[in-house]
Motif scaffolding. Structure first.
Motif, mmCIF file in Angstrom:
data_model
loop_
_atom_site.group_PDB
_atom_site.id
_atom_site.type_symbol
_atom_site.label_atom_id
_atom_site.label_comp_id
_atom_site.label_asym_id
_atom_site.label_seq_id
_atom_site.Cartn_x
_atom_site.Cartn_y
_atom_site.Cartn_z
ATOM 1 N N PRO A 160 3.221 -12.764 9.738
ATOM 2 C CA PRO A 160 2.856 -11.350 9.741
ATOM 3 C C PRO A 160 2.435 -10.849 11.123
ATOM 4 O O PRO A 160 2.566 -9.671 11.398
ATOM 5 N N ASN A 161 1.960 -11.731 11.966
ATOM 6 C CA ASN A 161 1.347 -11.234 13.183
ATOM 7 C C ASN A 161 2.124 -11.488 14.468
ATOM 8 O O ASN A 161 1.816 -10.885 15.482
ATOM 9 N N THR A 221 1.836 -8.267 4.362
ATOM 10 C CA THR A 221 3.145 -8.551 3.791
ATOM 11 C C THR A 221 3.071 -8.729 2.280
ATOM 12 O O THR A 221 2.062 -9.175 1.744
ATOM 13 N N ASP A 229 -6.603 12.646 11.597
ATOM 14 C CA ASP A 229 -7.240 12.509 12.906
ATOM 15 C C ASP A 229 -7.481 13.894 13.520
ATOM 16 O O ASP A 229 -7.684 14.012 14.721
ATOM 17 N N GLN A 273 3.290 -8.698 16.800
ATOM 18 C CA GLN A 273 4.060 -7.611 16.190
ATOM 19 C C GLN A 273 3.358 -6.292 16.464
ATOM 20 O O GLN A 273 2.135 -6.205 16.374
ATOM 21 N N SER A 274 4.108 -5.285 16.785
ATOM 22 C CA SER A 274 3.484 -3.978 17.003
ATOM 23 C C SER A 274 3.811 -3.104 15.809
ATOM 24 O O SER A 274 4.928 -2.649 15.645
ATOM 25 N N TYR A 275 2.835 -2.959 14.952
ATOM 26 C CA TYR A 275 3.050 -2.173 13.742
ATOM 27 C C TYR A 275 2.570 -0.748 13.899
ATOM 28 O O TYR A 275 2.930 0.120 13.123
ATOM 29 N N PHE A 276 1.704 -0.525 14.875
ATOM 30 C CA PHE A 276 0.984 0.736 14.862
ATOM 31 C C PHE A 276 1.456 1.670 15.962
ATOM 32 O O PHE A 276 1.832 1.245 17.050
ATOM 33 N N MET A 277 1.413 2.934 15.663
ATOM 34 C CA MET A 277 1.676 3.970 16.660
ATOM 35 C C MET A 277 0.364 4.246 17.361
ATOM 36 O O MET A 277 -0.700 4.135 16.781
ATOM 37 N N LYS A 278 0.478 4.637 18.628
ATOM 38 C CA LYS A 278 -0.721 5.060 19.333
ATOM 39 C C LYS A 278 -1.073 6.464 18.878
ATOM 40 O O LYS A 278 -0.213 7.325 18.761
ATOM 41 N N ARG A 279 -2.330 6.679 18.647
ATOM 42 C CA ARG A 279 -2.775 8.036 18.348
ATOM 43 C C ARG A 279 -2.604 8.891 19.588
ATOM 44 O O ARG A 279 -2.836 8.427 20.704
ATOM 45 N N ALA A 301 4.981 6.264 11.231
ATOM 46 C CA ALA A 301 4.356 4.951 11.329
ATOM 47 C C ALA A 301 2.901 5.061 10.950
ATOM 48 O O ALA A 301 2.351 6.147 10.764
ATOM 49 N N VAL A 302 2.306 3.898 10.838
ATOM 50 C CA VAL A 302 0.893 3.830 10.501
ATOM 51 C C VAL A 302 0.105 3.851 11.801
ATOM 52 O O VAL A 302 0.527 3.293 12.808
ATOM 53 N N PHE A 303 -1.013 4.493 11.789
ATOM 54 C CA PHE A 303 -1.921 4.418 12.922
ATOM 55 C C PHE A 303 -2.932 3.322 12.648
ATOM 56 O O PHE A 303 -3.270 3.050 11.499
ATOM 57 N N GLU A 304 -3.419 2.740 13.732
ATOM 58 C CA GLU A 304 -4.258 1.564 13.553
ATOM 59 C C GLU A 304 -5.554 1.878 12.805
ATOM 60 O O GLU A 304 -6.041 1.073 12.032
ATOM 61 N N THR A 333 9.430 -2.528 13.881
ATOM 62 C CA THR A 333 8.237 -2.948 13.138
ATOM 63 C C THR A 333 7.282 -1.780 12.941
ATOM 64 O O THR A 333 6.457 -1.814 12.047
ATOM 65 N N GLU A 334 7.412 -0.741 13.760
ATOM 66 C CA GLU A 334 6.561 0.435 13.540
ATOM 67 C C GLU A 334 6.911 1.131 12.239
ATOM 68 O O GLU A 334 6.124 1.905 11.716
ATOM 69 N N TYR A 387 2.375 -2.679 7.546
ATOM 70 C CA TYR A 387 1.998 -3.418 8.771
ATOM 71 C C TYR A 387 1.945 -4.925 8.520
ATOM 72 O O TYR A 387 2.974 -5.498 8.155
ATOM 73 N N ASN A 388 0.814 -5.597 8.706
ATOM 74 C CA ASN A 388 0.858 -7.050 8.507
ATOM 75 C C ASN A 388 0.454 -7.462 7.095
ATOM 76 O O ASN A 388 0.284 -8.633 6.821
#
Lengths: 241, 975
Positions: free
Chosen positions: A101-102, B897, B941, A146-152, B20-23, B888-889, B894-895
């Motif tokens: 996953p990571n 799974t 946000d 893994q880069s899952y997230f968008m930057k705000r 996409a998801v934001f952190e 992956t975005e 996200y992780n």
């Protein structure tokens, strides 16, 4: 744009050239082509390799990792040292992936001939017969998290100031405010010149001038007409040259 | 106007290019629950005193370690599904757990602290019988694996094979010996025990050192057929077997060559419950030592005996009657027996007994409360440990019929529970939550007929008063909560305070699992609000869940109907329940004596707003539920326009039927039958029907067409009756296999379009929606997965823009198709769904890696041009590229799974931008997606601080500048 349009055509050509090359391989060893439908008693082979995540201890990530061969057709697990072996795989051509996953791992295509000869190559779905060799036993190195997230979209002063619209607004403003101070308007010769150029420039003196209004507001106690003239002063200067 | 809307739509589509998801949104709208499946083997990690691990090997081919304090997973390994990943045996020794996998194909050793593999070796073929750890002088170094024809010994440290020996096949008689069990007690010998059914027992003794046969014994046992079910090794190597026919125990000393001694149970004063096969349970605390000479004998479903073998004599230590479950556990040197016995109707008590004496240990009672909505307890796993004063303490894990696990502590505190039935969700629905009392009151005000001005005013005032009251109560609660420290404020959701939120984002997830347990889960938190176990569900049942009445019809309760069909016989039963509370409805569903072929939920409603369910049996008779007079009357009127289809994939037949009412108007019993309208036969020699997809009935399409670059409109072919039929060739040779797709009108049987993908094979995943069908297949030629999209258009003009009728559409639609390469195989696929269909669509693709990819539909658009023109740019078409990329975005989870995604369920919410998504498989994952971003609400946000500070700044700036201007004017006036 035009580049991408032509690309498929080129690909097709390249593919045609490569297919013949691939046939040589299959003819020689009758392996990868006849992949998936194997006789039930055919030999079974083992895909071996090692996965590495640079800078991370193996015991921190192996418990969440799996080796998937061609989707979920064959599944392998990672040993505590990061090496792996997928047992019981018949001859054929398979895409081997390390799934965590990571961390991100690039998939590898492994060809197994019916005699058990192995080779690994880069995965290329568009040109499936292209061969760019990879080491075998596999050495798969994680290419990063893994880069899952968008930057705000964060709001900062620099972003605001660097915005072209803001630049367009702010720069003329600065010119309007600063120029009267740079050019000495009290010099009678200068004033004369400016007045001359003003007359040349504005054929219709009744029309209210926006810049005049603005400078009137900003230039404080100084005379309005002088300031208005001075702001226009730069342009005639350019003209004279 | 339409164009304007389309333009707006285009704008939305444009904005939707990235999603996409934001952190900071992690865990805000989404949750995941991980499961392991029904437990087959379990073992507590005892090698360290403080260990908190319990190892579970399950029927879903999962091997996992749980934290016994919380019930969470330490790690989990998910193997292949099917027999190849099947876990045959689990043996634990110290930090290693040895698994036999895939009917004896693989031997794996796991390091249980890290969760990594120690080693894995391939065993020779042969079906697996039994495995055991082999010790020598208190040292366990080997594991023995017994197969049908061979026995092998492997080192525990690296899995290498020490020796392998073929089992002697024939002895004495010509019949083959069926080896079934292996046993070792630490004296350097391994015993393989086999049986020739109804003839004799064979025991072969091997030396651990070199696999040499030391001894071979053959003993007459004409009554024995299976060692594993009726025998156990007890004490100093006594093979003890139970013969139910003569009701006696037979004993054989494995070390001596002797006859079996028979001990009739009557001599011990014992009786067996008639029809029950007695079971022997022994325990071997240390694989390098001998088993205990105490053992359990189960004589009936509710009777256990603790017996002891003492100098060849069997002594009854204690008789447990009634007792439901019994189990041994060892802590240090002490072995105890835990026995669960019923206390009253709702609770059981578990007690510990000293295994050697049968004496009850003091203060060891544990009360286990039975869940009235759960199954009966099935297995008892005991974790015994030594307390500081050297007495034995224990915890138990109880497994019930409905696959639930409960971990209990003394005196009955449930530490955690796991609903493992949720690892196998078959189907689900999302149901709107009911309005609160006040909301319902308001609805009622507008719903009822007016009866005069004065009463209307009064009603309005009273409802306003109720609202005010509710508001004050809310404020008071806010104030009250604010004073308490934050940790104490619990926002627990219970059935009582369930109510719809303002955007209908919180719903009730009704999940049906293969075990027959139904769950109601709150979609916001994932907490289980109700559960209901249906205990008479056949093991191979097919389920279909239908929402007959939603919560919109207050005061009628919402109603769901579950159709449970036995796949073999076709016989079905209906379970009608309230989806909010899980309670079984008092409405009695009709008895269904005939096998059911098809069920369909009509948009018709009866006077109580319940949708009508039609069930077609194998005689082509139709029964309606509910079948009130009102319904039958409506059906009679509508019969000529009710069509349905039946599929017989074994015959390759696809047939369309129409409902027909028998013309007996006087009789109250309306006879519903069917008439055949059309039939399509797909020859089964060439291809077989794999799946059929219609459109979802609750789907809305907002725009009728697409605006082209030249401002003309291309109208979509929106046939609600269209079926997508997928076929696969029976010839699986990679050169000749193909995948076919047929688009058939379900009313007329007209084939709208047919496409064949050569050199392709399944599994095919299909999504059918609006005017498009997307399917994915495996291309055998290029060895890759490919997507193909078909879109149907009417053309530049609509034939009949007001209503679509399958019977009156003379023009065949224009068909556009395009294919793409997809760089991964997929597990399942679904399209997003929103309330009004304005938002652009995304495809949600479950990948084997556990990710759920949200792929914008605009990437799967057959109008993607190869050459970009001014017009295509105007339309925002992406230039064609053969490969679709996985970013992956775009993973919505996200992780987090989701293992083995089996289905993705999408439901619209009250917000047009938002679609609720539930992915289920081994895990359950719930989230929200915004295919066109959140265009109808402020983003989460949204910077309130910035906007308010700018406003204030501007306000003060105007004030100050006004003041300055005044001063300036004044100065000028003075000059």
């Amino acid at each position: 744009m035009s580049n991408t349009d032509r690309a498929p055509l080129l690909w097709l050509l390249a593919q045609a050239a490569l297919v013949s090359a691939a046939w040589c391989f299959t003819d020689m060893e009758t392996g990868p082509g006849a992949g998936v439908s194997t006789q039930p008693n055919g030999d079974r082979f083992k895909i071996e390799g090692r996965a590495i995540v640079p800078g991370i201890k193996t015991q921190d990530w192996v418990s969440a990792a799996r080796v998937l061969v061609e989707g979920e057709e064959y599944v392998g697990f990672l040993r505590t040292d990061g090496s792996f072996a997928v047992n019981d795989v018949p001859s054929g051509s398979y895409v081997v992936e390390i799934i965590t996953p990571n961390y991100r791992f690039e998939p590898v295509r492994v060809d197994i001939t019916s005699k058990g000869k192995m080779r690994a190559r880069l995965v290329n779905y568009i040109k499936p017969s292209e061969v760019i060799r990879q080491p075998y036993p596999l050495q798969i190195r994680a290419s990063g998290p893994q880069s899952y997230f968008m930057k705000r979209e964060t709001w900062g002063w620099t972003d605001f100031l660097m915005n072209p619209m803001v630049m367009m607004m702010v720069l003329p403003l600065l010119i309007i405010v600063l120029l009267p101070k740079v050019v000495n308007t009290n010099d009678p010769e200068m004033r004369k010149e400016i007045e001359q150029s003003m007359n040349m420039l504005s054929p219709n003196p009744e029309l209210p001038d926006v810049s005049e209004l603005v400078t009137k507001f900003f230039s404080g106690s100084k005379g309005s007409s002088k300031a208005g003239g001075s702001s226009k002063g730069t342009r005639p200067a350019a003209k004279r040259r | 106007m339409a164009k304007l809307i389309l333009l707006c739509l285009n704008y939305i589509i444009l904005r939707s290019a990235v999603e996409a998801v934001f952190e900071d949104q992690v865990g805000k709208f989404d949750w995941r629950q991980q499961y392991v499946g029904k437990v087959r083997f379990s073992s507590f990690d005892t090698h360290a005193q403080s260990s908190k691990k319990v190892l579970l090997a399950t029927e879903s081919n999962v091997f996992a370690a749980l934290n016994t304090r919380t019930g969470d997973l330490f790690w989990r390994h998910v193997d292949k599904t099917g027999p190849e990943g099947n876990i045959d045996a689990l043996l634990q020794h110290g930090q290693d757990a040895v698994l036999v996998v895939g009917n004896g194909r693989l031997l794996r050793s796991w390091e249980i602290n890290v969760g990594g593999l120690n080693w894995e070796i391939l065993l020779d073929s042969g079906s697996f019988q039994s495995a055991c750890l082999v010790g020598q002088q208190d040292n366990v170094k080997h594991v023995a694996v017994l197969k049908k024809t061979a026995i092998s010994l492997h080192y525990l440290s690296n899995g290498h094979q020490k020796w392998i020996e073929n089992l002697p096949e024939r002895q004495v008689t010509i019949e083959t010996v069926d080896y079934q069990a292996v046993y070792s007690d630490g004296n350097g010998e391994v015993y393989a025990m086999g049986v020739v059914p109804h003839s004799h027992i064979t025991v072969v003794v091997y030396s651990v050192e070199d696999g040499e046969i030391i001894k071979q014994v053959s003993v007459e046992a004409p009554w024995l057929s299976n060692i594993q079910t009726s025998c156990a090794v007890i004490g100093p190597g006594m093979l003890t077997c139970m013969d139910p026919a003569t009701v006696s125990l037979y004993m054989l000393d494995l070390h001596l060559e002797s006859e079996m001694t028979q001990i009739p149970l009557q001599a011990l004063g014992l009786e067996v419950t008639p029809g029950f096969h007695p079971v022997l349970v022994s325990t071997q605390p240390n694989p390098a030592g001998q088993p205990l000479s105490e053992f359990f004998l189960q004589l009936g479903p509710e009777q256990y005996l603790l017996l002891q073998l003492n100098n060849g004599q069997i002594v009854t230590l204690r008789d447990f009657k009634p007792a439901m479950l019994a189990s041994f556990a060892t802590a240090g040197e002490k072995t105890v027996a835990a026995v669960m016995s019923p206390k009253n109707k709702t609770a059981c008590s578990i007690n510990l007994f000293n295994a050697e004496t049968g004496r009850r240990l003091l203060d060891t009672t544990l009360i286990y409360t039975l869940d009235p909505n759960g199954g009966k307890p099935e297995k008892l796993y005991v974790q015994a440990f030594l307390k500081k004063d050297d007495s034995v303490g224990y915890r138990v894990m109880v497994q019930t019929e409905d696959h639930a696990l409960a971990f209990l502590q003394q005196p009955g505190r449930v530490v955690w529970t796991r609903e493992e039935a949720l690892s196998d969700v078959v189907t689900m629905e999302m149901v709107d939550l009911p309005l609160t009392g006040t909301q319902a009151e308001l609805e009622g005000e507008f719903g009822k007929k007016a009866d005069g001005l004065m009463s209307m005013v009064m009603k309005r005032l009273s409802s306003q008063l109720i609202l005010l009251q509710a508001w004050i109560a809310h404020l008071w609660k806010l104030f009250y909560d604010a004073r308490k420290p934050r940790s104490q404020v619990k926002n627990e959701v219970t059935i009582e305070n369930l109510s719809r939120d303002e955007f209908n984002l919180q719903k009730m997830m009704v999940m049906v699992t293969a075990s027959g347990k139904l769950f109601g889960i709150d979609s916001k938190t994932g907490s289980i609000l109700w559960k209901h176990y249906l205990d008479n569900v056949p093991s191979n049942a097919a389920f279909k869940l239908m929402v007959q009445r939603t919560t919109a019809h207050f005061p009628h309760p919402p109603q769901c109907t579950l159709l449970i069909k036995d796949k073999d016989t076709g016989l079905a039963t209906l379970h009608v329940f309230n989806p909010i509370f899980g309670k079984k409805s008092h409405i009695t569903p009709p008895a269904l004596p005939q096998p059911i072929l098809q069920s369909l939920l009509l948009p018709l409603m009866d006077q109580d707003y319940a949708k009508v369910l039609l069930l077609v049996d194998d005689q082509y008779k139709v029964s309606a539920f509910p079948s009130t007079k009102n319904v039958l009357q409506q059906l009679q009127e509508m019969a000529s326009s009710i069509f349905f289809y039946l599929v017989d994939s074994s015959q390759g037949r696809l047939s369309g039927y129409r409902l027909r009412t028998a013309s007996e108007p006087r009789s109250a019993q309306l006879d519903l039958s069917t008439e055949l309208i059309w039939e399509v036969v797909i020859p089964t020699e060439v291809q077989k029907i794999v799946s059929i997809k219609g459109k979802r009935p609750n789907e809305h399409v907002h725009s009728q067409g697409r605006v082209m670059g030249d401002r003309s409109v291309l109208y979509k072919y929106l046939n609600p009756n269209l079926l997508a039929v997928v076929t696969e060739s029976t010839d699986l040779h990679q050169e000749r296999s193909f995948v076919g797709i047929l688009l058939i009108d379900g009313v007329t049987g007209r084939i709208i379009h047919e496409a064949v993908q050569r050199k392709a094979r399944g599994p095919v995943h299909v999504v059918h929606s609006e005017n498009w069908v997307v399917y994915e297949y495996w291309s055998t030629k290029s060895r890759r997965n490919e997507f193909s999209v078909i879109e149907l258009y009417e053309g530049m003009e609509l034939y009949n823009s007001t209503v679509f009728s399958s019977l009156d559409r003379p023009h065949a639609p224009q068909v556009l198709q395009q294919s793409y390469i997809f760089p991964s195989s997929i597990s399942t696929m679904e399209a997003t769904l929103t309330e009004k269909g304005i938002t652009s669509r995304h495809l949600l693709i479950g990948l084997p890696s556990g990710g759920i990819l949200s792929l914008p539909k605009m990437f799967l658009d057959p109008r993607r041009p190869e050459i970009v023109t001014e017009q295509s740019r105007e339309e925002n078409l992406i230039p064609y590229a053969p490969e679709l990329i996985i970013r992956t975005e775009w993973f919505i989870n996200y992780n987090q799974t989701v293992s083995r995604v089996r289905g993705i369920y999408t439901a619209p919410s009250g917000l047009e931008s938002t679609c609720l998504v539930v992915a289920y498989g081994l895990d359950i994952y719930q989230t929200r997606v915004y295919p066109s971003k959140q265009f109808d609400v402020l983003k989460d946000d949204y910077d309130y601080m910035l906007i308010s500070s700018v406003l204030f700044a501007l306000f003060f700036a105007t004030m100050i500048s006004k003041r300055l201007a005044e001063v300036k004017l004044l100065n000028r006036a003075w000059r």
